[in-house]
Design a protein around this motif. Sequence first.
Motif, short mmCIF file in Angstrom:
data_model
loop_
_atom_site.label_atom_id
_atom_site.label_comp_id
_atom_site.label_asym_id
_atom_site.label_seq_id
_atom_site.Cartn_x
_atom_site.Cartn_y
_atom_site.Cartn_z
N LEU A 63 -49.53 65.56 13.62
CA LEU A 63 -49.29 65.50 12.18
C LEU A 63 -47.80 65.40 11.91
O LEU A 63 -47.01 66.16 12.48
N ALA A 64 -47.43 64.49 11.04
CA ALA A 64 -46.07 64.44 10.51
C ALA A 64 -46.16 65.01 9.10
O ALA A 64 -46.44 64.29 8.14
N PRO A 128 -46.50 54.30 -4.62
CA PRO A 128 -45.84 54.10 -3.32
C PRO A 128 -46.28 55.08 -2.23
O PRO A 128 -45.51 55.34 -1.30
N ALA A 129 -47.49 55.62 -2.31
CA ALA A 129 -47.91 56.66 -1.36
C ALA A 129 -47.82 56.18 0.08
O ALA A 129 -47.33 56.89 0.97
N ALA A 130 -48.31 54.97 0.36
CA ALA A 130 -48.29 54.46 1.73
C ALA A 130 -46.86 54.32 2.25
O ALA A 130 -46.57 54.62 3.41
N VAL A 131 -45.95 53.87 1.38
CA VAL A 131 -44.55 53.70 1.78
C VAL A 131 -43.93 55.06 2.07
O VAL A 131 -43.18 55.23 3.04
N GLU A 132 -44.22 56.05 1.24
CA GLU A 132 -43.70 57.41 1.46
C GLU A 132 -44.20 57.97 2.78
O GLU A 132 -43.42 58.56 3.56
N ASP A 133 -45.49 57.80 3.06
CA ASP A 133 -46.04 58.31 4.32
C ASP A 133 -45.44 57.59 5.52
O ASP A 133 -45.19 58.19 6.57
N ALA A 134 -45.23 56.27 5.38
CA ALA A 134 -44.63 55.50 6.48
C ALA A 134 -43.24 56.03 6.80
O ALA A 134 -42.86 56.16 7.98
N TRP A 135 -42.46 56.33 5.78
CA TRP A 135 -41.11 56.84 6.00
C TRP A 135 -41.13 58.24 6.62
O TRP A 135 -40.36 58.53 7.53
N ILE A 136 -42.02 59.09 6.15
CA ILE A 136 -42.17 60.43 6.74
C ILE A 136 -42.52 60.32 8.22
O ILE A 136 -41.95 61.03 9.07
N ALA A 137 -43.43 59.40 8.56
CA ALA A 137 -43.85 59.24 9.95
C ALA A 137 -42.71 58.74 10.82
O ALA A 137 -42.55 59.19 11.97
N LEU A 138 -41.92 57.81 10.31
CA LEU A 138 -40.79 57.30 11.09
C LEU A 138 -39.76 58.39 11.32
O LEU A 138 -39.26 58.57 12.45
N GLN A 139 -39.43 59.16 10.29
CA GLN A 139 -38.47 60.25 10.45
C GLN A 139 -38.98 61.30 11.44
O GLN A 139 -38.22 61.78 12.29
N TRP A 140 -40.25 61.66 11.31
CA TRP A 140 -40.84 62.66 12.21
C TRP A 140 -40.78 62.17 13.65
O TRP A 140 -40.43 62.93 14.57
N THR A 141 -41.12 60.91 13.86
CA THR A 141 -41.12 60.36 15.21
C THR A 141 -39.72 60.41 15.82
O THR A 141 -39.55 60.79 16.99
#
Length: 316
Positions: A63-64, A128-141
């Motif tokens: 989970l991110a 923009p929910a998908a875009v927000e989640d994509a950014w969270i996932a990239l930062q977490w990774t």
Amino acid sequence: MPSKFYPDHPGELHPEAEALLSRLSAESGPPLSVQSPSEARQGFLPRAWAGEPRQDVAVRSALAGSVPLRIATPPGPGPHPVLVFFHGGGFVLGTLGEFEPLCTRLAACAGCIVVSVGYRLAPEAPFPAAVEDAWIALQWTASEAASFDGDPARLAVAGDSAGGNLAALVALRARDEGTPRVRHQVLICPWTDLSSGAEAAESFRHFGRGPWLSAESLAWYRAHYLAHADGRAASPLCAVHGAGLPPATILTAECDILADQGRAYADRLRTLGVPVTHASYAGMLHDFILFPAVFSAAERALDRIAQALKRAFAEP
């Protein structure tokens, strides 16, 4: 000879694509435009077409924050380079499980860890929910890569169709914010323009009335995803600017309503000084790479991506 499915297109549909469309037209299921999202999500990617996940690739969940992930790790000692992958499905369809076959193939062929992102879907969570989640996932990774034997200094993004849209947008944001460093972006049949003006493209005229990904289907996806948002705000083609973006590998399918969008994005990146490799696959349909059991070109496209990623990860 033009295909009976795309009579406005002067080229030829690949025999594998022609055979698949003939089979689908004989089954005559309801078009996407009359289905609810829950109905359309049933069997979105048939496993018989997508194949099975690679058994030599270890897969675990993470989970991110609240964003679910699947982490596919290739065999061999690490630390491995890391690819963050965003799946397609028009921002409405698609699950981590449905895209696991492709992600494990990517991990094995490119020799990298693939972090697949289960971003929120519309209409329950519109832009923009998908875009927000994509950014969270990239930062977490980038911050957690070492915890799963990944190398945060060797990081790339990829996505197909709607996922290509997300990959392009997070690459832009990473450049603008200065972190994390993204070495490469892989965009597969990307949906780069959700504005109303996109329908003027020639590929819309040639393939918009076809049985695969049609203009009617795109309108269905767009209406669910954007709700009342401006399509330009969700469009990498409208947002891309400036220098310093990561090199890109962009794959398009000749017989795809989105073919011109992928080509236009490649051209736009080049004008900004971004190194771009663009390959168009003759006679292929949208997102053909997802279906190696149907399209022989899928393996060639996967190999092209793997080689591009290996080169990017090998650079200092």
